[in-house]
Scaffold this motif. Structure first.
Motif, PDB file in Angstrom:
ATOM      1  N   LEU A  75      68.086 -12.788 107.336  1.00  0.00           N
ATOM      2  CA  LEU A  75      68.290 -11.371 107.752  1.00  0.00           C
ATOM      3  C   LEU A  75      69.421 -11.362 109.005  1.00  0.00           C
ATOM      4  O   LEU A  75      69.216 -12.058 109.952  1.00  0.00           O
ATOM      5  N   LEU A  76      70.502 -10.928 108.730  1.00  0.00           N
ATOM      6  CA  LEU A  76      71.675 -10.821 109.608  1.00  0.00           C
ATOM      7  C   LEU A  76      71.696  -9.801 110.495  1.00  0.00           C
ATOM      8  O   LEU A  76      72.071  -8.765 109.991  1.00  0.00           O
ATOM      9  N   VAL A  77      71.727  -9.763 111.558  1.00  0.00           N
ATOM     10  CA  VAL A  77      71.492  -8.607 112.656  1.00  0.00           C
ATOM     11  C   VAL A  77      72.731  -8.679 113.687  1.00  0.00           C
ATOM     12  O   VAL A  77      72.421  -9.381 114.621  1.00  0.00           O
ATOM     13  N   PRO A  78      73.779  -7.722 113.658  1.00  0.00           N
ATOM     14  CA  PRO A  78      74.944  -7.871 114.338  1.00  0.00           C
ATOM     15  C   PRO A  78      74.239  -7.210 115.718  1.00  0.00           C
ATOM     16  O   PRO A  78      73.477  -6.077 115.653  1.00  0.00           O
ATOM     17  N   PHE A  79      74.562  -7.800 116.804  1.00  0.00           N
ATOM     18  CA  PHE A  79      73.907  -7.394 117.807  1.00  0.00           C
ATOM     19  C   PHE A  79      74.926  -7.539 119.187  1.00  0.00           C
ATOM     20  O   PHE A  79      75.592  -8.307 119.496  1.00  0.00           O
ATOM     21  N   ARG A  80      74.727  -6.253 120.144  1.00  0.00           N
ATOM     22  CA  ARG A  80      75.189  -6.568 121.397  1.00  0.00           C
ATOM     23  C   ARG A  80      74.331  -5.678 122.368  1.00  0.00           C
ATOM     24  O   ARG A  80      74.559  -4.432 122.182  1.00  0.00           O
ATOM     25  N   HIS A 105      64.436 -15.739 107.450  1.00  0.00           N
ATOM     26  CA  HIS A 105      64.704 -16.022 108.734  1.00  0.00           C
ATOM     27  C   HIS A 105      65.620 -14.914 109.297  1.00  0.00           C
ATOM     28  O   HIS A 105      66.560 -14.649 108.809  1.00  0.00           O
ATOM     29  N   ILE A 106      65.223 -14.645 110.457  1.00  0.00           N
ATOM     30  CA  ILE A 106      65.981 -13.578 111.138  1.00  0.00           C
ATOM     31  C   ILE A 106      67.198 -14.108 112.146  1.00  0.00           C
ATOM     32  O   ILE A 106      66.666 -14.934 113.116  1.00  0.00           O
ATOM     33  N   PHE A 107      68.232 -13.851 112.086  1.00  0.00           N
ATOM     34  CA  PHE A 107      69.299 -14.172 112.642  1.00  0.00           C
ATOM     35  C   PHE A 107      69.881 -13.072 113.556  1.00  0.00           C
ATOM     36  O   PHE A 107      70.306 -12.162 113.087  1.00  0.00           O
ATOM     37  N   ILE A 108      69.657 -13.298 114.952  1.00  0.00           N
ATOM     38  CA  ILE A 108      70.230 -12.209 115.884  1.00  0.00           C
ATOM     39  C   ILE A 108      71.659 -12.774 116.079  1.00  0.00           C
ATOM     40  O   ILE A 108      72.016 -13.798 116.912  1.00  0.00           O
ATOM     41  N   LEU A 109      72.905 -11.983 115.797  1.00  0.00           N
ATOM     42  CA  LEU A 109      74.422 -12.368 115.829  1.00  0.00           C
ATOM     43  C   LEU A 109      74.631 -11.679 117.120  1.00  0.00           C
ATOM     44  O   LEU A 109      75.161 -10.505 116.989  1.00  0.00           O
ATOM     45  N   ARG A 119      81.375  -5.881 114.094  1.00  0.00           N
ATOM     46  CA  ARG A 119      80.104  -5.966 113.195  1.00  0.00           C
ATOM     47  C   ARG A 119      80.301  -6.825 111.965  1.00  0.00           C
ATOM     48  O   ARG A 119      79.553  -7.864 111.534  1.00  0.00           O
ATOM     49  N   ALA A 120      81.550  -6.720 111.405  1.00  0.00           N
ATOM     50  CA  ALA A 120      81.852  -7.348 110.064  1.00  0.00           C
ATOM     51  C   ALA A 120      82.173  -8.681 110.364  1.00  0.00           C
ATOM     52  O   ALA A 120      81.313  -9.695 109.523  1.00  0.00           O
ATOM     53  N   SER A 121      82.873  -9.051 111.353  1.00  0.00           N
ATOM     54  CA  SER A 121      83.000 -10.379 111.798  1.00  0.00           C
ATOM     55  C   SER A 121      81.797 -11.217 112.127  1.00  0.00           C
ATOM     56  O   SER A 121      81.589 -12.302 111.734  1.00  0.00           O
ATOM     57  N   LEU A 122      80.744 -10.632 112.699  1.00  0.00           N
ATOM     58  CA  LEU A 122      79.535 -11.189 113.053  1.00  0.00           C
ATOM     59  C   LEU A 122      78.682 -11.564 111.724  1.00  0.00           C
ATOM     60  O   LEU A 122      78.120 -12.549 111.630  1.00  0.00           O
ATOM     61  N   ILE A 123      78.624 -10.696 110.901  1.00  0.00           N
ATOM     62  CA  ILE A 123      78.142 -10.651 109.629  1.00  0.00           C
ATOM     63  C   ILE A 123      78.679 -12.153 108.974  1.00  0.00           C
ATOM     64  O   ILE A 123      78.063 -12.868 108.184  1.00  0.00           O
ATOM     65  N   ASN A 124      80.045 -12.076 108.970  1.00  0.00           N
ATOM     66  CA  ASN A 124      80.741 -13.343 108.301  1.00  0.00           C
ATOM     67  C   ASN A 124      80.176 -14.616 109.005  1.00  0.00           C
ATOM     68  O   ASN A 124      80.070 -15.560 108.214  1.00  0.00           O
ATOM     69  N   VAL A 125      79.978 -14.577 110.308  1.00  0.00           N
ATOM     70  CA  VAL A 125      79.626 -15.783 111.175  1.00  0.00           C
ATOM     71  C   VAL A 125      78.135 -16.229 110.758  1.00  0.00           C
ATOM     72  O   VAL A 125      77.965 -17.331 110.353  1.00  0.00           O
ATOM     73  N   GLY A 126      77.283 -15.254 110.743  1.00  0.00           N
ATOM     74  CA  GLY A 126      75.944 -15.370 110.308  1.00  0.00           C
ATOM     75  C   GLY A 126      75.706 -16.071 108.809  1.00  0.00           C
ATOM     76  O   GLY A 126      74.916 -16.621 108.741  1.00  0.00           O
ATOM     77  N   PHE A 127      76.589 -15.320 107.792  1.00  0.00           N
ATOM     78  CA  PHE A 127      76.481 -15.981 106.539  1.00  0.00           C
ATOM     79  C   PHE A 127      77.012 -17.514 106.672  1.00  0.00           C
ATOM     80  O   PHE A 127      76.207 -17.980 106.026  1.00  0.00           O
ATOM     81  N   ILE A 137      71.325 -12.789 101.648  1.00  0.00           N
ATOM     82  CA  ILE A 137      71.308 -12.129 102.952  1.00  0.00           C
ATOM     83  C   ILE A 137      71.048 -10.605 102.914  1.00  0.00           C
ATOM     84  O   ILE A 137      71.093  -9.961 101.805  1.00  0.00           O
ATOM     85  N   ALA A 138      70.588 -10.204 104.122  1.00  0.00           N
ATOM     86  CA  ALA A 138      70.570  -8.764 104.317  1.00  0.00           C
ATOM     87  C   ALA A 138      71.486  -8.303 105.473  1.00  0.00           C
ATOM     88  O   ALA A 138      71.107  -8.836 106.709  1.00  0.00           O
ATOM     89  N   MET A 139      72.394  -7.707 105.204  1.00  0.00           N
ATOM     90  CA  MET A 139      73.286  -7.189 106.439  1.00  0.00           C
ATOM     91  C   MET A 139      72.267  -5.976 106.778  1.00  0.00           C
ATOM     92  O   MET A 139      72.475  -4.874 106.471  1.00  0.00           O
TER      93      MET A 139
END
Length: 305
Positions: A75-80, A105-109, A119-127, A137-139
């Motif tokens: 679970l990829l969660v872009p965050f700031r 597994h929850i990933f806080i990016l 947001r998109a780059s953070l999801i790429n990193v999370g992947f 994955i879940a974006m």
């Protein structure tokens, strides 16, 4: 209160009365926060969003329990800087997925650099950082909580599965919308070369990704049989006090409508400043503090100038 009760009332009836009152209070709280009953608090309109329910006891998957299935979700969660939303999101999603017996597994990016939010780059990193023990994955936006347990978060073998479909999302209803919550197998995400890294600030990266999905020969699938409509999700975002970064700088306005045919997973540049395992109200997650890199000659709009 005791003075109002009959003088010969024994201890047992008092104990029974306390149990009934306690049960009634818990039932009221559950109905109020789940969207099935009246809104707690005075002065709120009938359509005001309900608060997420208090986290329940987590259901932890047993590794040898076949009913949990063979797949594991990242679970990829872009965050700031949206901590109040995070405190509601992590326990809600952990319990929601555990109740559906989905290994996850929850990933806080967490973007910690000085550039505009990407947001998109953070999801790429999370992947890339989610590890080999997850196979899809879940974006997932941090401010969108699923309320209907019929929503499918299972392995999207047939193709990308848009959980927050236009018929259900409380805000965005156009037919090519794929934002909010989107599930993909890792193989399908790689076929799209991930998301474009050119979108700094808020918006448009999902629309570009829809074109990537189509370009990869994949079909977007959406929920069926969901009858809760726009009340299927709780949207935590309050635009009155949390403004989105919608500013368009230099050539950004023209570039945002183009398809990025070169960039994605293959050219993402970043550093992991730290990786921390946390528990939020008993729900586990991993926080990745991420430093993104920006080539200002390519995308000068990654800064405010």
């Amino acid at each position: 209160l005791l003075g109002l009760l009959p003088g010969r009332l024994s201890v047992f009836p008092l104990f029974f009365l306390a149990l009934v009152l306690g049960f009634a209070s818990l039932l009221w709280l559950q109905l109020s926060c789940s969207g099935e009953g009246p809104v707690l608090g005075s002065g709120q309109s009938p359509g005001a969003p309900r608060q997420p329910c208090p986290p329940q006891t987590p259901l932890l998957p047993a590794e040898d329990e076949p009913s949990w299935g063979p797949h594991r979700l990242a679970l990829l969660v872009p965050f700031r800087e949206r901590f109040e939303e995070l405190l509601a999101f992590v326990p809600h999603m952990h319990h929601f997925l555990s109740k559906k017996r989905i290994r996850h597994h929850i990933f806080i990016l967490n973007q910690v650099d000085h550039f505009r939010f990407n947001r998109a780059s953070l999801i790429n990193v999370g992947f890339l950082e989610s590890g080999n023990d997850t196979d899809y994955i879940a974006m997932h936006d941090v401010d969108l909580l699923p309320l209907n347990e019929q929503l499918d978060y299972g392995f999207p073998e047939a193709g990308p599965f848009h959980v927050a479909s236009p018929e259900l999302h409380p805000l965005y209803h156009y037919k090519t919308y794929v934002g909010g919550i989107l599930l993909l197998t890792k193989q399908h995400y790689e076929m799209c070369n991930g998301m474009s890294n050119r979108f700094w600030g808020w918006g448009r990266e999902d629309d570009e990704f829809y074109r990537r999905i189509k370009g990869a020969g994949l079909q977007v699938h959406r929920p069926s049989g969901i009858t809760t409509g726009y009340e299927t999700f709780q949207h935590l975002h309050d635009p009155a006090w949390r403004k989105r970064d919608q500013k368009r700088i230099a050539a950004q306005k023209q570039e945002q409508f183009k398809v990025d045919r070169e960039g994605g997973l293959n050219n993402i540049r970043y550093q992991i400043e730290s990786r921390t395992s946390l528990s939020v109200a008993g729900a586990p997650c991993t926080v990745l503090n991420i430093l993104l890199d920006c080539d200002t000659s390519e995308t000068p709009w990654c800064t405010f100038g």
